[in-house]
Write a protein that holds these residues in place. Structure first.
Motif, short mmCIF file in Angstrom:
data_model
loop_
_atom_site.label_atom_id
_atom_site.label_comp_id
_atom_site.label_asym_id
_atom_site.label_seq_id
_atom_site.Cartn_x
_atom_site.Cartn_y
_atom_site.Cartn_z
N ASP A 87 -9.60 35.96 -34.43
CA ASP A 87 -10.12 37.22 -33.64
C ASP A 87 -11.22 36.70 -33.32
N THR A 89 -13.01 38.29 -30.86
CA THR A 89 -14.03 39.05 -30.52
C THR A 89 -15.22 39.07 -31.73
N LYS A 90 -14.47 39.00 -33.08
CA LYS A 90 -15.38 38.82 -34.09
C LYS A 90 -16.42 37.79 -34.07
N SER A 111 -16.28 34.55 -18.46
CA SER A 111 -14.89 35.21 -18.66
C SER A 111 -13.85 35.00 -17.96
N GLN A 140 -9.19 40.89 -26.10
CA GLN A 140 -10.53 40.40 -26.91
C GLN A 140 -11.44 40.00 -25.80
N ALA A 143 -13.38 43.07 -25.06
CA ALA A 143 -14.35 43.64 -26.14
C ALA A 143 -15.60 42.68 -26.28
N ALA A 144 -15.20 41.10 -25.83
CA ALA A 144 -16.21 40.18 -25.81
C ALA A 144 -17.40 40.49 -24.86
#
Length: 269
Positions: A87, A89-90, A111, A140, A143-144
């Motif tokens: 994960d 993003t987490k 990115s 992901q 989202a990041a």
């Protein structure tokens, strides 16, 4: 004006970037996930810090790595090919919390142009285009990006690179001799390591924060024409392309970088 800069991720691009920034007189801290790289970083004048980010914790010396720096460059790939269940993003949300507690004023988040979907109409992609690619990695990354650019505690610039190439790193070696390679008519969106570093230096110099940039060499030959030419030049077997279906792709427009940063690409494709 010399800056105090921290770089999260001293891999193939991050290490070369950090070394170049040191040469330009900046004070640079760099994170690595292995103490084996400490001597390599020190030899380049980079202060090394051991930092490993997981979904529920950051191990190592994240506070010391960020301390006293005004700029943070985040250059950490999602790594979903090696670990599809990760994960990312987490992990970035957790990193964001530590940035909030630091002296960091500006974040440059590296990115990828893979956040834009490949389609049959081969569109021209600008920074105004929707980031809507459906792959797990793209979702992901998107989202990041959102986590950093919406945080009010610091200013973030998103820098999306095309495929990274360098003197000793080229995807032609991977494609050479392969069969049934898809999307032969898709435009190529690649960028040389030297241009990646030059663009980051230009962002720092002009202090362009709270914005977004897409970066790929302005030339966009078709995938088939480009890789055949590179393989011929390297005297290695050409890939065999699949023409049975229409090609999907996109063309990354780097006009904003050239205009806003007065940057001229060094490496043509």
């Amino acid at each position: 004006m010399n800056k105090h800069i921290s770089i999260m991720g001293c891999g193939w691009l991050g290490l070369s970037l950090a070394a170049e920034l040191v040469k330009n007189g900046h004070l640079v801290k760099g994170s690595t996930t292995s103490t084996d790289k400490f001597e390599l970083l020190k030899a380049a004048g980079i202060a090394p810090f051991l930092v490993t980010i997981s979904e529920d914790n950051i191990h190592g010396h994240i506070e010391d790595c960020l301390k006293d720096s005004e700029v943070l460059i985040i250059n950490i790939p999602p790594g979903l090919r090696k670990d599809p269940s990760s994960d990312f993003t987490k992990k970035m949300a957790l990193l964001c919390q530590h940035i909030e507690d630091s002296d960091i004023k500006n974040v440059l988040y590296v990115s990828s142009t893979s956040v834009y979907e490949d389609t049959l109409d081969l569109p021209l992609i600008t920074e105004e285009s929707p980031t809507d690619a459906p792959s797990a990695t793209a979702k992901q990354l998107i989202a990041a990006e959102h986590i950093f650019k919406t945080n009010p505690n610091f200013q973030t610039t998103i820098l999306r690179f095309g495929g990274l190439i360098g003197d000793k790193r080229h995807p032609a070696k991977f494609l050479s001799g392969r069969t049934n390679v898809k999307d032969p008519e898709a435009p190529v969106n690649l960028i040389h390591q030297q241009d990646c570093i030059g663009i980051i230096k230009a962002i720092l110099k002009h202090e362009k924060w709270q914005t977004e940039f897409n970066a790929a060499a302005p030339q966009h030959r078709t995938k088939e024409a480009y890789y055949n030419a590179i393989c011929d030049a390297k005297n290695i077997p050409r890939p065999q392309f699949d023409h049975s279906e229409p090609s999907k792709g996109k063309r990354i427009d780097s006009e904003k970088i050239q205009q806003t940063l007065s940057y001229q690409f060094v490496h043509a494709l």
